[in-house]
Design a protein around this motif. Sequence first.
Motif, short mmCIF file in Angstrom:
data_model
loop_
_atom_site.label_atom_id
_atom_site.label_comp_id
_atom_site.label_asym_id
_atom_site.label_seq_id
_atom_site.Cartn_x
_atom_site.Cartn_y
_atom_site.Cartn_z
N ASN A 62 0.81 -1.22 0.00
CA ASN A 62 0.00 0.00 0.00
C ASN A 62 0.84 1.27 0.00
N VAL A 63 2.16 1.13 0.02
CA VAL A 63 3.04 2.30 -0.04
C VAL A 63 3.04 2.85 -1.46
N HIS A 64 3.08 4.16 -1.58
CA HIS A 64 3.04 4.78 -2.90
C HIS A 64 4.21 4.30 -3.75
N ARG B 176 -1.59 7.05 -1.53
CA ARG B 176 -1.39 8.29 -0.78
C ARG B 176 0.07 8.40 -0.36
N TYR B 177 0.62 9.59 -0.53
CA TYR B 177 1.98 9.84 -0.08
C TYR B 177 2.03 9.86 1.44
N SER B 178 3.19 9.49 1.96
CA SER B 178 3.38 9.46 3.41
C SER B 178 4.60 10.30 3.77
N SER B 179 4.40 11.26 4.64
CA SER B 179 5.52 12.09 5.09
C SER B 179 6.54 11.27 5.88
#
Length: 262
Positions: free
Chosen positions: A15-17, A235-238
């Motif tokens: 699920n990581v971009h 979704r991007y993750s900071s």
Amino acid sequence: MLLIDKYAYFNGLRNVHPVEKITLSLCLLLFILIAKAPLVSLFAFIVLSTFIVVVARIPLSYYMKLLAIPMFFLFSGIVTILISFTDGQTFNSDVIWSTHIGDWQIFISKESLNRSVNLVFMVLSSVSCLYFLILTTPLTAILQVLRKLKLPPLFIELITLTYRFIFVFLEESVTIYQSQSSRLGYITIRQGMKSLGLLISVLFLKVFERTKQLTIAMNSRGYEEEILFFDQSYRYSSVNWFTIAIIFAGMMIIYVQFGGIL
């Protein structure tokens, strides 16, 4: 489905971009090739292997099998770098091991040993970059990123069709091989070579036939010189970007402080 393709769809990082995973793997690969520092390569290999085995939860045994494939070719070719030959006596303080066979001297120098170790670390880290990407990211997600980068549609379609026909080749080759084996097609070496030649020729004919069927199927569904894809939302993750920055900062520190140390 190939096992490597199965893990790409079912892993802890699915699920990581894909942009984050591609950025990490390709930028690390570029840094490794530019730096050519053993400690940097070793650090990258440890980090990516940890992500693959611990975070993505890819079985360690399967990961080691994948690493064994390039390592076999690496170690079979690294002998020519490690071992040197001369037809005379070498009086060099750099030699760490030597022996004589007739008039020939076979020796290993410190320079060749350092070069060999450096090459091993670089290959390991480079391969781990590739495995991190293909074991955690499906091809559909990679193609989605390539489309966003505005690469030519023809190039993306060629990648898609080539990937599709890998499975066609495997499926047809397994079917033909099982049919030949059931008829004792590989009972002797000579018979096995003959059966292998027949397998290759029939395999190409089968693939051409499947290609024709695929073309008819695509045209019947309104194909207009461009394959349409369904893009999955990510979704991007900071946190992920911060982790990537920390990894690159650590590699930079290692390169500056210990870049030339083996």
